[in-house]
Motif scaffolding. Structure first.
Motif, PDB file in Angstrom:
ATOM      1  N   THR A 229       0.857  -1.180   0.000  1.00  0.00           N
ATOM      2  CA  THR A 229       0.000   0.000   0.000  1.00  0.00           C
ATOM      3  C   THR A 229       0.895   1.233   0.000  1.00  0.00           C
ATOM      4  O   THR A 229       1.829   1.328   0.812  1.00  0.00           O
ATOM      5  N   LEU A 230       0.612   2.162  -0.924  1.00  0.00           N
ATOM      6  CA  LEU A 230       1.449   3.350  -1.065  1.00  0.00           C
ATOM      7  C   LEU A 230       0.578   4.600  -1.132  1.00  0.00           C
ATOM      8  O   LEU A 230      -0.536   4.567  -1.655  1.00  0.00           O
ATOM      9  N   ASP A 231       1.098   5.697  -0.609  1.00  0.00           N
ATOM     10  CA  ASP A 231       0.483   7.004  -0.821  1.00  0.00           C
ATOM     11  C   ASP A 231       1.098   7.622  -2.067  1.00  0.00           C
ATOM     12  O   ASP A 231       2.288   7.434  -2.357  1.00  0.00           O
ATOM     13  N   ALA A 232       0.280   8.363  -2.812  1.00  0.00           N
ATOM     14  CA  ALA A 232       0.757   8.972  -4.054  1.00  0.00           C
ATOM     15  C   ALA A 232      -0.027  10.237  -4.333  1.00  0.00           C
ATOM     16  O   ALA A 232      -1.081  10.483  -3.741  1.00  0.00           O
ATOM     17  N   VAL A 233       0.499  11.047  -5.259  1.00  0.00           N
ATOM     18  CA  VAL A 233      -0.186  12.270  -5.674  1.00  0.00           C
ATOM     19  C   VAL A 233      -0.239  12.293  -7.194  1.00  0.00           C
ATOM     20  O   VAL A 233       0.714  11.885  -7.864  1.00  0.00           O
ATOM     21  N   VAL A 234      -1.359  12.736  -7.760  1.00  0.00           N
ATOM     22  CA  VAL A 234      -1.524  12.807  -9.209  1.00  0.00           C
ATOM     23  C   VAL A 234      -0.705  13.973  -9.755  1.00  0.00           C
ATOM     24  O   VAL A 234      -0.858  15.114  -9.305  1.00  0.00           O
ATOM     25  N   ARG A 235       0.168  13.683 -10.719  1.00  0.00           N
ATOM     26  CA  ARG A 235       1.014  14.718 -11.317  1.00  0.00           C
ATOM     27  C   ARG A 235       0.506  15.188 -12.675  1.00  0.00           C
ATOM     28  O   ARG A 235       0.764  16.310 -13.096  1.00  0.00           O
ATOM     29  N   HIS A 236      -0.205  14.326 -13.404  1.00  0.00           N
ATOM     30  CA  HIS A 236      -0.774  14.758 -14.681  1.00  0.00           C
ATOM     31  C   HIS A 236      -1.924  13.832 -15.063  1.00  0.00           C
ATOM     32  O   HIS A 236      -1.989  12.674 -14.638  1.00  0.00           O
ATOM     33  N   VAL A 237      -2.843  14.365 -15.846  1.00  0.00           N
ATOM     34  CA  VAL A 237      -3.917  13.597 -16.461  1.00  0.00           C
ATOM     35  C   VAL A 237      -3.797  13.847 -17.960  1.00  0.00           C
ATOM     36  O   VAL A 237      -3.867  14.989 -18.408  1.00  0.00           O
ATOM     37  N   THR A 238      -3.592  12.786 -18.739  1.00  0.00           N
ATOM     38  CA  THR A 238      -3.195  12.937 -20.131  1.00  0.00           C
ATOM     39  C   THR A 238      -4.057  12.093 -21.056  1.00  0.00           C
ATOM     40  O   THR A 238      -4.369  10.943 -20.731  1.00  0.00           O
ATOM     41  N   ARG A 239      -4.401  12.671 -22.218  1.00  0.00           N
ATOM     42  CA  ARG A 239      -5.097  11.915 -23.260  1.00  0.00           C
ATOM     43  C   ARG A 239      -4.053  11.383 -24.241  1.00  0.00           C
ATOM     44  O   ARG A 239      -3.168  12.113 -24.691  1.00  0.00           O
ATOM     45  N   LEU A 240      -4.154  10.088 -24.586  1.00  0.00           N
ATOM     46  CA  LEU A 240      -3.216   9.449 -25.512  1.00  0.00           C
ATOM     47  C   LEU A 240      -4.001   8.765 -26.621  1.00  0.00           C
ATOM     48  O   LEU A 240      -5.216   8.620 -26.553  1.00  0.00           O
ATOM     49  N   ARG A 241      -3.277   8.302 -27.641  1.00  0.00           N
ATOM     50  CA  ARG A 241      -3.885   7.545 -28.728  1.00  0.00           C
ATOM     51  C   ARG A 241      -3.112   6.250 -28.946  1.00  0.00           C
ATOM     52  O   ARG A 241      -1.905   6.196 -28.743  1.00  0.00           O
ATOM     53  N   ASP A 242      -3.836   5.219 -29.350  1.00  0.00           N
ATOM     54  CA  ASP A 242      -3.210   4.002 -29.847  1.00  0.00           C
ATOM     55  C   ASP A 242      -3.935   3.597 -31.119  1.00  0.00           C
ATOM     56  O   ASP A 242      -4.735   4.370 -31.657  1.00  0.00           O
ATOM     57  N   ASN A 243      -3.668   2.394 -31.636  1.00  0.00           N
ATOM     58  CA  ASN A 243      -4.298   2.012 -32.894  1.00  0.00           C
ATOM     59  C   ASN A 243      -5.786   1.716 -32.746  1.00  0.00           C
ATOM     60  O   ASN A 243      -6.482   1.477 -33.727  1.00  0.00           O
ATOM     61  N   GLN A 244      -6.294   1.737 -31.501  1.00  0.00           N
ATOM     62  CA  GLN A 244      -7.718   1.527 -31.258  1.00  0.00           C
ATOM     63  C   GLN A 244      -8.473   2.841 -31.074  1.00  0.00           C
ATOM     64  O   GLN A 244      -9.703   2.857 -31.080  1.00  0.00           O
ATOM     65  N   GLY A 245      -7.729   3.935 -30.863  1.00  0.00           N
ATOM     66  CA  GLY A 245      -8.381   5.219 -30.644  1.00  0.00           C
ATOM     67  C   GLY A 245      -7.829   5.925 -29.423  1.00  0.00           C
ATOM     68  O   GLY A 245      -6.646   5.796 -29.090  1.00  0.00           O
ATOM     69  N   LEU A 246      -8.685   6.658 -28.730  1.00  0.00           N
ATOM     70  CA  LEU A 246      -8.262   7.468 -27.590  1.00  0.00           C
ATOM     71  C   LEU A 246      -8.223   6.659 -26.301  1.00  0.00           C
ATOM     72  O   LEU A 246      -9.022   5.733 -26.104  1.00  0.00           O
ATOM     73  N   GLN A 247      -7.303   7.010 -25.433  1.00  0.00           N
ATOM     74  CA  GLN A 247      -7.268   6.455 -24.089  1.00  0.00           C
ATOM     75  C   GLN A 247      -6.769   7.554 -23.153  1.00  0.00           C
ATOM     76  O   GLN A 247      -6.124   8.509 -23.587  1.00  0.00           O
ATOM     77  N   TYR A 248      -7.091   7.436 -21.881  1.00  0.00           N
ATOM     78  CA  TYR A 248      -6.684   8.433 -20.894  1.00  0.00           C
ATOM     79  C   TYR A 248      -5.862   7.753 -19.810  1.00  0.00           C
ATOM     80  O   TYR A 248      -6.179   6.643 -19.369  1.00  0.00           O
ATOM     81  N   VAL A 249      -4.797   8.413 -19.409  1.00  0.00           N
ATOM     82  CA  VAL A 249      -3.948   7.903 -18.332  1.00  0.00           C
ATOM     83  C   VAL A 249      -3.669   9.040 -17.359  1.00  0.00           C
ATOM     84  O   VAL A 249      -3.811  10.216 -17.697  1.00  0.00           O
ATOM     85  N   PHE A 250      -3.297   8.675 -16.155  1.00  0.00           N
ATOM     86  CA  PHE A 250      -2.860   9.695 -15.202  1.00  0.00           C
ATOM     87  C   PHE A 250      -1.581   9.208 -14.532  1.00  0.00           C
ATOM     88  O   PHE A 250      -1.417   8.025 -14.237  1.00  0.00           O
ATOM     89  N   GLY A 251      -0.652  10.126 -14.354  1.00  0.00           N
ATOM     90  CA  GLY A 251       0.626   9.798 -13.737  1.00  0.00           C
ATOM     91  C   GLY A 251       0.629  10.166 -12.268  1.00  0.00           C
ATOM     92  O   GLY A 251       0.116  11.226 -11.888  1.00  0.00           O
TER      93      GLY A 251
END
Length: 294
Positions: A229-251
Motif C-alpha cells: 500500500t502506497l500514498d501517491a499524488v496525481v502529477r498529470h492527467v493525459t489523453r493518448l492515442r493508440d491504434n484503437q483510438g483514444l485512451q486516458y492515463v494519469f501519472g
C-alpha cells in the motif's frame, strides 16, 4: 549524406549543441550518433511492435506531444498470396514513418507548419531521438494519420531521464485506488512504473474527475494478493492515442516514507522488468526485431 550535411542537420535539430567534424566522427564511433538506416529501422520497428509511447517535438519547440508508430501494410487490389507482409516491414524500406495523431491535439495543427519533427523513443538505456520532416496527413483504412520522412540521422542520449518500465498486458497487476478528498474508490491497471511513480489507465476509459494534485492511497495487488500500500499524488492527467483510438492515463508520484517501502517498490519494478524482457523476447522470436539495447 555528406559530413557537412550531417553536421547541418544535427545543428538544426539540436541547436544547443555544437557539432564539429571530429565530434560527429566520435559520436558515430561510440554509438551516440546513429546514421545506419538498418539500426534506425530496428529501433522504430521495436517501438511499433511494443506499442511504445513516443515523444514528439516540433521545430525545436520544447513542448512535448505524444504519439505511437502505426503499421502501413501495402494496399493491394488483388494481393499476391505468395508475397507475405510482416508487421512493421514497411520501415525496412527507410522511406517514411506513420504516426497516430498527436496528443495534445493542438500538435496536429502546429505540425502543418513544422519543418523539423523530432521523434523520441525511450528505452532503458537511452532516449533515441530521430530527425524527421513532416510529409503530410493521410488516411489508412479511414483512420487519419501523420506521415513523416524516414530519419537521416538519430542520436542517443544516455541517462536522459528516469526510465519507466512498461507493464506487459498479460501481467496480473491490479491497482485499487482511493482518492482521499472524497473517498472515491476505483480499480485500474498500470501502464508503466518506476521506483518513483507510475502511469495508470483511467478506470472509466475516458476523462474522469481525477485532477492534478489529488492525493491517493494505492493498493497494489497480484493474483488477488496485496503486495503493498502506497500514498501517491496525481502529477498529470493525459489523453493518448493508440491504434484503437483514444485512451486516458494519469501519472502519479509515490510518497515513499521509508527504506522498506522503497525496497518493496524496487522489487516490484524488477519483477515487471523481467516480465517485460520475456515479452520482448517473444516479439524478437516472432518478428526478428533486436531489443538488445532496450
Amino acid at each position: 549524406m555528406s559530413s557537412s550535411e550531417l553536421i547541418n542537420t544535427l545543428q538544426a535539430f539540436f541547436p544547443q549543441t555544437e557539432y564539429s567534424s571530429e565530434a560527429v566522427v566520435e559520436g558515430i564511433t561510440n554509438g551516440d550518433i546513429v546514421v545506419n538506416s538498418t539500426q534506425m529501422a530496428n529501433y522504430l520497428q521495436g517501438a511499433l511492435h511494443d506499442e511504445s509511447l513516443l515523444e514528439v517535438e516540433l521545430n525545436n519547440d520544447k513542448r512535448v506531444f505524444f504519439c505511437r508508430i502505426l503499421d502501413h501494410p501495402p494496399e493491394e487490389d488483388t494481393p499476391d498470396e505468395d508475397v507475405l507482409y510482416t508487421k512493421g516491414e514497411y520501415l525496412e524500406d527507410t522511406d517514411h514513418i506513420i504516426l497516430t495523431p498527436l496528443e495534445p491535439a493542438e500538435g496536429n495543427y502546429l505540425i502543418n507548419a513544422s519543418s523539423r519533427i523530432l521523434i523520441r523513443v525511450l528505452t532503458s538505456q537511452a532516449a533515441v531521438e530521430f530527425c524527421c520532416n513532416f510529409d503530410g496527413k493521410i488516411k489508412i483504412d479511414t483512420m487519419p494519420v501523420l506521415q513523416t520522412t524516414f530519419p537521416v540521422v538519430a542520436r542517443q542520449v544516455k541517462g536522459a531521464r528516469e526510465y519507466r518500465v512498461k507493464v506487459p498486458g498479460d501481467m496480473d497487476l491490479t491497482i485499487i485506488a482511493y482518492r482521499k478528498r472524497d473517498k472515491l474508490k476505483f480499480t485500474t491497471r498500470p501502464m508503466d512504473m518506476s521506483i518513483n511513480g507510475m502511469s495508470l489507465y483511467d478506470p472509466k476509459g475516458k476523462h474522469s474527475t481525477l485532477q492534478t494534485d489529488d492525493k491517493l492511497s494505492l493498493q497494489i495487488t497480484s493474483d488477488d494478493m496485496l503486495l503493498m500500500t502506497l500514498d501517491a499524488v496525481v502529477r498529470h492527467v493525459t489523453r493518448l492515442r493508440d491504434n484503437q483510438g483514444l485512451q486516458y492515463v494519469f501519472g502519479v508520484k509515490f510518497n515513499l516514507e521509508s527504506r522498506a517501502s522503497r525496497a518493496e517498490v524496487e522489487k516490484l519494478v524488477a519483477s515487471i522488468q523481467r516480465a517485460r524482457l520475456r515479452k520482448l523476447a517473444e516479439i524478437e522470436g516472432a518478428f526478428g526485431v533486436n531489443f538488445s539495447d532496450w
